[in-house]
Scaffold this motif. Structure first.
Motif, PDB file in Angstrom:
ATOM      1  N   HIS A   1      -4.330  -7.082  -5.661  1.00  9.19           N
ATOM      2  CA  HIS A   1      -3.553  -6.000  -4.918  1.00  9.19           C
ATOM      3  C   HIS A   1      -2.778  -6.470  -3.960  1.00  9.19           C
ATOM      4  O   HIS A   1      -1.522  -5.932  -3.656  1.00  9.19           O
TER       5      HIS A   1
ATOM      6  N   HIS B   1       1.725  -6.034  -1.884  1.00 10.56           N
ATOM      7  CA  HIS B   1       2.187  -6.274  -0.418  1.00 10.56           C
ATOM      8  C   HIS B   1       3.374  -7.153  -0.203  1.00 10.56           C
ATOM      9  O   HIS B   1       4.198  -7.150   0.674  1.00 10.56           O
TER      10      HIS B   1
ATOM     11  N   SER C   1       7.095  -6.772   0.997  1.00 15.11           N
ATOM     12  CA  SER C   1       7.356  -7.747   2.394  1.00 15.11           C
ATOM     13  C   SER C   1       8.704  -8.466   1.936  1.00 15.11           C
ATOM     14  O   SER C   1       9.610  -8.356   2.718  1.00 15.11           O
TER      15      SER C   1
ATOM     16  N   GLN D   1      10.331   0.869  -3.933  1.00 13.26           N
ATOM     17  CA  GLN D   1       9.462   1.783  -4.643  1.00 13.26           C
ATOM     18  C   GLN D   1       9.774   1.686  -6.066  1.00 13.26           C
ATOM     19  O   GLN D   1       8.461   1.699  -7.031  1.00 13.26           O
TER      20      GLN D   1
ATOM     21  N   HIS E   1       5.857   3.189  -7.630  1.00  9.62           N
ATOM     22  CA  HIS E   1       5.472   4.293  -7.054  1.00  9.62           C
ATOM     23  C   HIS E   1       6.259   5.555  -7.401  1.00  9.62           C
ATOM     24  O   HIS E   1       7.421   5.569  -7.497  1.00  9.62           O
TER      25      HIS E   1
ATOM     26  N   THR F   1       5.414   7.530  -0.538  1.00  8.31           N
ATOM     27  CA  THR F   1       4.195   6.702  -0.633  1.00  8.31           C
ATOM     28  C   THR F   1       4.502   5.189  -0.244  1.00  8.31           C
ATOM     29  O   THR F   1       3.814   4.912   0.588  1.00  8.31           O
ATOM     30  N   THR F   2       5.465   4.982  -0.586  1.00  7.21           N
ATOM     31  CA  THR F   2       6.349   3.578  -0.331  1.00  7.21           C
ATOM     32  C   THR F   2       6.755   3.405   1.051  1.00  7.21           C
ATOM     33  O   THR F   2       6.359   2.525   1.892  1.00  7.21           O
TER      34      THR F   2
ATOM     35  N   ASN G   1       5.807   5.572   3.749  1.00 10.66           N
ATOM     36  CA  ASN G   1       4.574   5.530   4.801  1.00 10.66           C
ATOM     37  C   ASN G   1       3.821   4.418   4.635  1.00 10.66           C
ATOM     38  O   ASN G   1       3.531   3.808   5.835  1.00 10.66           O
ATOM     39  N   THR G   2       3.909   3.683   3.459  1.00 12.82           N
ATOM     40  CA  THR G   2       2.892   2.174   3.578  1.00 12.82           C
ATOM     41  C   THR G   2       3.781   1.066   4.198  1.00 12.82           C
ATOM     42  O   THR G   2       3.248   0.103   4.692  1.00 12.82           O
ATOM     43  N   TYR G   3       4.960   1.019   3.917  1.00  9.59           N
ATOM     44  CA  TYR G   3       5.869  -0.385   4.200  1.00  9.59           C
ATOM     45  C   TYR G   3       6.999  -0.212   5.463  1.00  9.59           C
ATOM     46  O   TYR G   3       7.751  -0.931   5.442  1.00  9.59           O
TER      47      TYR G   3
ATOM     48  N   HIS H   1       6.900  -0.080   8.477  1.00  7.14           N
ATOM     49  CA  HIS H   1       6.823  -1.030   9.590  1.00  7.14           C
ATOM     50  C   HIS H   1       7.473  -2.270   9.214  1.00  7.14           C
ATOM     51  O   HIS H   1       7.900  -3.027  10.017  1.00  7.14           O
TER      52      HIS H   1
END
Length: 116
Positions: free
Chosen positions: A59, A63, A67, A80, A85, A90-91, A93-95, A97
């Protein structure tokens, strides 16, 4: 295309023993059966060990992919789609940052526009 061609060769070689239930699937074994969902997760550590690579979770590749795409100018929409996704949020919110560099370039562009 090469993988699909090999499936067709296997189907001819195996004749009636070849499973034809999943002809539209790409991820089938040599006999045409669907690959079990945990197959990749189980085989990945062996692949790493065989190639003298550091052990990571399968998994973690997702990431790393996200990145690298974002760090090299890829859009969140591209990430995405690449990660599969179904929902943009979803994408995001996760990435979110990881889009720091795009925030910096946007701020610099705004700074240039506002200079007197």
């Amino acid at each position: 295309m090469r993988h699909k061609t090999q499936q067709e060769v296997n189907q001819v070689l195996c004749k009636c023993s070849y499973c034809t239930d999943y002809l539209d699937y790409l991820n089938v074994d040599a006999m045409g059966n669907r690959i079990k969902p945990n197959y990749i997760t189980q085989q990945f550590p062996q692949l790493l060990e065989k190639n003298n690579l550091r052990r990571i979770r399968y998994h973690d590749l997702l990431h790393s992919c996200a990145s690298l795409l974002l760090a090299n100018g890829g859009s969140m929409k591209e990430v995405q789609e690449r990660l599969g996704h179904s929902d943009y949020s979803t994408t995001a919110n996760t990435y979110a940052h990881l889009e720091y560099s795009s925030k910096i370039s946007s701020a610099q562009a705004m700074n240039e526009c506002l200079k007197i």
